[in-house]
Design a protein around this motif. Structure first.
Motif, PDB file in Angstrom:
ATOM      1  N   TRP A 333      28.011  70.120  46.015  1.00 35.81           N
ATOM      2  CA  TRP A 333      26.825  70.246  46.879  1.00 35.81           C
ATOM      3  C   TRP A 333      26.684  71.681  47.395  1.00 35.81           C
ATOM      4  O   TRP A 333      25.586  72.223  47.462  1.00 35.81           O
ATOM      5  CB  TRP A 333      26.950  69.260  48.037  1.00 35.81           C
ATOM      6  N   LEU A 334      27.800  72.302  47.735  1.00 38.88           N
ATOM      7  CA  LEU A 334      27.773  73.700  48.170  1.00 38.88           C
ATOM      8  C   LEU A 334      27.310  74.621  47.033  1.00 38.88           C
ATOM      9  O   LEU A 334      26.610  75.614  47.268  1.00 38.88           O
ATOM     10  CB  LEU A 334      29.167  74.144  48.622  1.00 38.88           C
ATOM     11  N   LYS A 348      32.740  82.819  47.187  1.00 36.66           N
ATOM     12  CA  LYS A 348      33.621  83.142  48.309  1.00 36.66           C
ATOM     13  C   LYS A 348      33.373  82.214  49.491  1.00 36.66           C
ATOM     14  O   LYS A 348      34.328  81.778  50.154  1.00 36.66           O
ATOM     15  CB  LYS A 348      33.408  84.605  48.734  1.00 36.66           C
ATOM     16  N   MET A 349      32.116  81.879  49.750  1.00 37.05           N
ATOM     17  CA  MET A 349      31.815  80.964  50.852  1.00 37.05           C
ATOM     18  C   MET A 349      32.281  79.549  50.529  1.00 37.05           C
ATOM     19  O   MET A 349      32.730  78.817  51.413  1.00 37.05           O
ATOM     20  CB  MET A 349      30.326  80.985  51.162  1.00 37.05           C
ATOM     21  N   VAL A 350      32.182  79.166  49.261  1.00 38.29           N
ATOM     22  CA  VAL A 350      32.677  77.845  48.856  1.00 38.29           C
ATOM     23  C   VAL A 350      34.181  77.770  49.092  1.00 38.29           C
ATOM     24  O   VAL A 350      34.703  76.775  49.608  1.00 38.29           O
ATOM     25  CB  VAL A 350      32.338  77.572  47.376  1.00 38.29           C
ATOM     26  N   GLN A 351      34.892  78.820  48.717  1.00 39.08           N
ATOM     27  CA  GLN A 351      36.339  78.883  48.949  1.00 39.08           C
ATOM     28  C   GLN A 351      36.659  78.702  50.427  1.00 39.08           C
ATOM     29  O   GLN A 351      37.554  77.925  50.798  1.00 39.08           O
ATOM     30  CB  GLN A 351      36.891  80.219  48.465  1.00 39.08           C
ATOM     31  N   GLU A 352      35.926  79.407  51.300  1.00 36.66           N
ATOM     32  CA  GLU A 352      36.191  79.347  52.739  1.00 36.66           C
ATOM     33  C   GLU A 352      35.900  77.966  53.295  1.00 36.66           C
ATOM     34  O   GLU A 352      36.660  77.439  54.113  1.00 36.66           O
ATOM     35  CB  GLU A 352      35.356  80.407  53.449  1.00 36.66           C
ATOM     36  N   MET A 363      37.716  78.747  41.616  1.00 35.60           N
ATOM     37  CA  MET A 363      37.063  78.966  40.330  1.00 35.60           C
ATOM     38  C   MET A 363      37.714  78.149  39.213  1.00 35.60           C
ATOM     39  O   MET A 363      37.017  77.704  38.287  1.00 35.60           O
ATOM     40  CB  MET A 363      37.080  80.454  39.984  1.00 35.60           C
ATOM     41  N   ASP A 364      39.027  77.937  39.287  1.00 35.38           N
ATOM     42  CA  ASP A 364      39.691  77.128  38.266  1.00 35.38           C
ATOM     43  C   ASP A 364      39.155  75.708  38.250  1.00 35.38           C
ATOM     44  O   ASP A 364      39.018  75.086  37.191  1.00 35.38           O
ATOM     45  CB  ASP A 364      41.206  77.098  38.517  1.00 35.38           C
ATOM     46  N   VAL A 365      38.866  75.163  39.435  1.00 34.91           N
ATOM     47  CA  VAL A 365      38.430  73.767  39.532  1.00 34.91           C
ATOM     48  C   VAL A 365      36.915  73.626  39.425  1.00 34.91           C
ATOM     49  O   VAL A 365      36.409  72.711  38.774  1.00 34.91           O
ATOM     50  CB  VAL A 365      38.922  73.144  40.858  1.00 34.91           C
ATOM     51  N   TYR A 366      36.181  74.547  40.046  1.00 33.43           N
ATOM     52  CA  TYR A 366      34.733  74.371  40.164  1.00 33.43           C
ATOM     53  C   TYR A 366      33.901  75.481  39.516  1.00 33.43           C
ATOM     54  O   TYR A 366      32.671  75.443  39.590  1.00 33.43           O
ATOM     55  CB  TYR A 366      34.347  74.287  41.646  1.00 33.43           C
TER      56      TYR A 366
END
Length: 388
Positions: A333-334, A348-352, A363-366
């Motif tokens: 969704w993000l 980077k925002m998804v990671q946070e 990045m490996d997963v999504y």
């Protein structure tokens, strides 16, 4: 350092012979290492290796070494002293007692070589351990040897040597076996989430809606406090977690401490939920005693029945049976474009928001879910803008 032939007579009058490596260890203590008469080559090899190790100050003689079992006990004690979670200590004990000690527990660390570790690995598989379990136990053995090395009880870590040679091959193999998370397989679709939300009853709606729209881990949801919910700003701050035993602690990493913006749907559900709780309640989703709710309880009494009511099933059973599937949906969704019903956030925002310690993990997963910037329409627009 010398290799010499030694002859002696036993009390029974028998003449015996052997090769002896005579040397001084790193502390200046004289050591004798004996080899059978037909093992002159092995004696020479030992002398050469020991000479280098003594020179480098890393040699440990067999008589000064300890068994794998003893080193494992010290490793567990190190973890307890360091305050590791009970689940981690229990896993260490299980690996040591059930897998390592029965097979190589009495082997001296000084005799634990790469071939010996390979043989141990083979034995685990021959006795029915799964490849995944064998890999985990091997990792524990490597940790035992690393701990022993820091104590001066081991000079080498053959597990590390093996892993170093396998690193690239294992990584490629894991990628082939694991693959990427897929929408409709690992990640609920938009329609499935809509059906799930519509099917939630009053009791489970606050918890599951919060999970869907925050992507919080099960341990973080179970450890969430009311003081970390900001109704005015529409935010939830993750500051702690509840482990599988209900014990409260910090998130797994510094990245796990984060603030997550949430939509009004979540805020309204939490407001209604709070009105039903006694004054002074600390945990948002605690059990009737105010303690962290169990993960199994949430799955078996909350998520799975809701999936079945929503018709999100395969052959009559819930299609998704883990809270992590909701975390996967939150990530998608993000990532999805706004025109596709997502937020279109950068990596980077998804990671946070997910609390990943590394962008590589995200990045490996999504990584494959992020929209490509070179589809046909966008390529045409870019070409026109360049040439016109």
């Amino acid at each position: 350092m010398s290799v010499r032939k030694r002859e002696w007579t036993t009390p029974k009058g028998e003449t015996k012979s052997a090769w002896v490596v005579d040397y001084f260890d790193t502390s200046g203590k004289r050591r004798l290492k004996t080899f059978p008469l037909g093992k002159k080559k092995q004696a020479d090899q030992f002398a050469a290796t020991a000479s280098v190790e003594v020179r480098d100050g890393v040699h440990v003689a067999d008589s000064a070494s300890v068994t794998v079992e003893k080193a494992g006990a010290l490793w567990i004690a190190s973890g307890e002293t360091a305050g590791l979670e009970r689940s981690t200590i229990n896993q260490r004990k299980s690996h040591l007692e059930n897998h390592i000690v029965p097979l190589i527990g009495q082997v001296l660390l000084s005799k634990l070589t790469v071939p010996a570790v390979r043989e141990f690995e083979d034995k685990m598989r021959q006795e029915g351990r799964s490849p995944a379990m064998a890999k985990k136990v091997l990792t524990s053995l490597g940790s035992i040897l690393a701990d022993a090395g820091e104590r001066g009880l081991a000079t080498r870590n053959p597990v590390r040597d093996i892993r170093g040679s396998r690193k690239g091959r294992e990584r490629r193999s894991e990628r082939r076996q694991k693959g990427r998370v897929e929408v409709g397989v690992d990640i609920p679709t938009r329609d499935e989430i809509k059906a799930l939300v519509a099917s939630l009853d009053d009791h489970w709606r606050p918890l599951l809606v919060t999970t869907i729209f925050t992507g919080m881990r099960s341990s973080e949801i179970r450890g969430l406090r009311w003081q970390d919910v900001d109704f005015k700003r529409g935010e939830i701050r993750v500051t702690q977690r509840a482990d599988e035993f209900g014990e409260i602690g910090k998130p797994k990493s510094e990245a796990g401490i984060r603030t997550i913006p949430v939509p009004p749907l979540v805020i309204n559900a939490l407001k209604e939920h709070r009105l039903k709780q006694p004054n002074g309640t600390v945990l948002v989703f605690g059990n009737p005693e105010g303690e962290p709710r169990s993960h199994t309880n949430i799955i078996n009494k909350g998520l799975i029945p809701a999936m079945i009511r929503a018709g999100v099933t395969v052959e009559g059973k819930a299609k998704y049976t883990g809270l992590h599937s909701l975390r996967h949906f939150y990530a998608s969704w993000l990532i999805n474009r706004k025109e596709d019903g997502g937020l279109g956030l950068p990596a980077k925002m998804v990671q946070e928001r997910l609390g990943h310690a590394s962008i590589v993990m995200t990045m490996d997963v999504y990584g494959h879910l992020f929209p490509r910037a070179d589809d046909g329409r966008e390529m045409a627009d870019a070409a026109n803008a360049l040439l016109n």
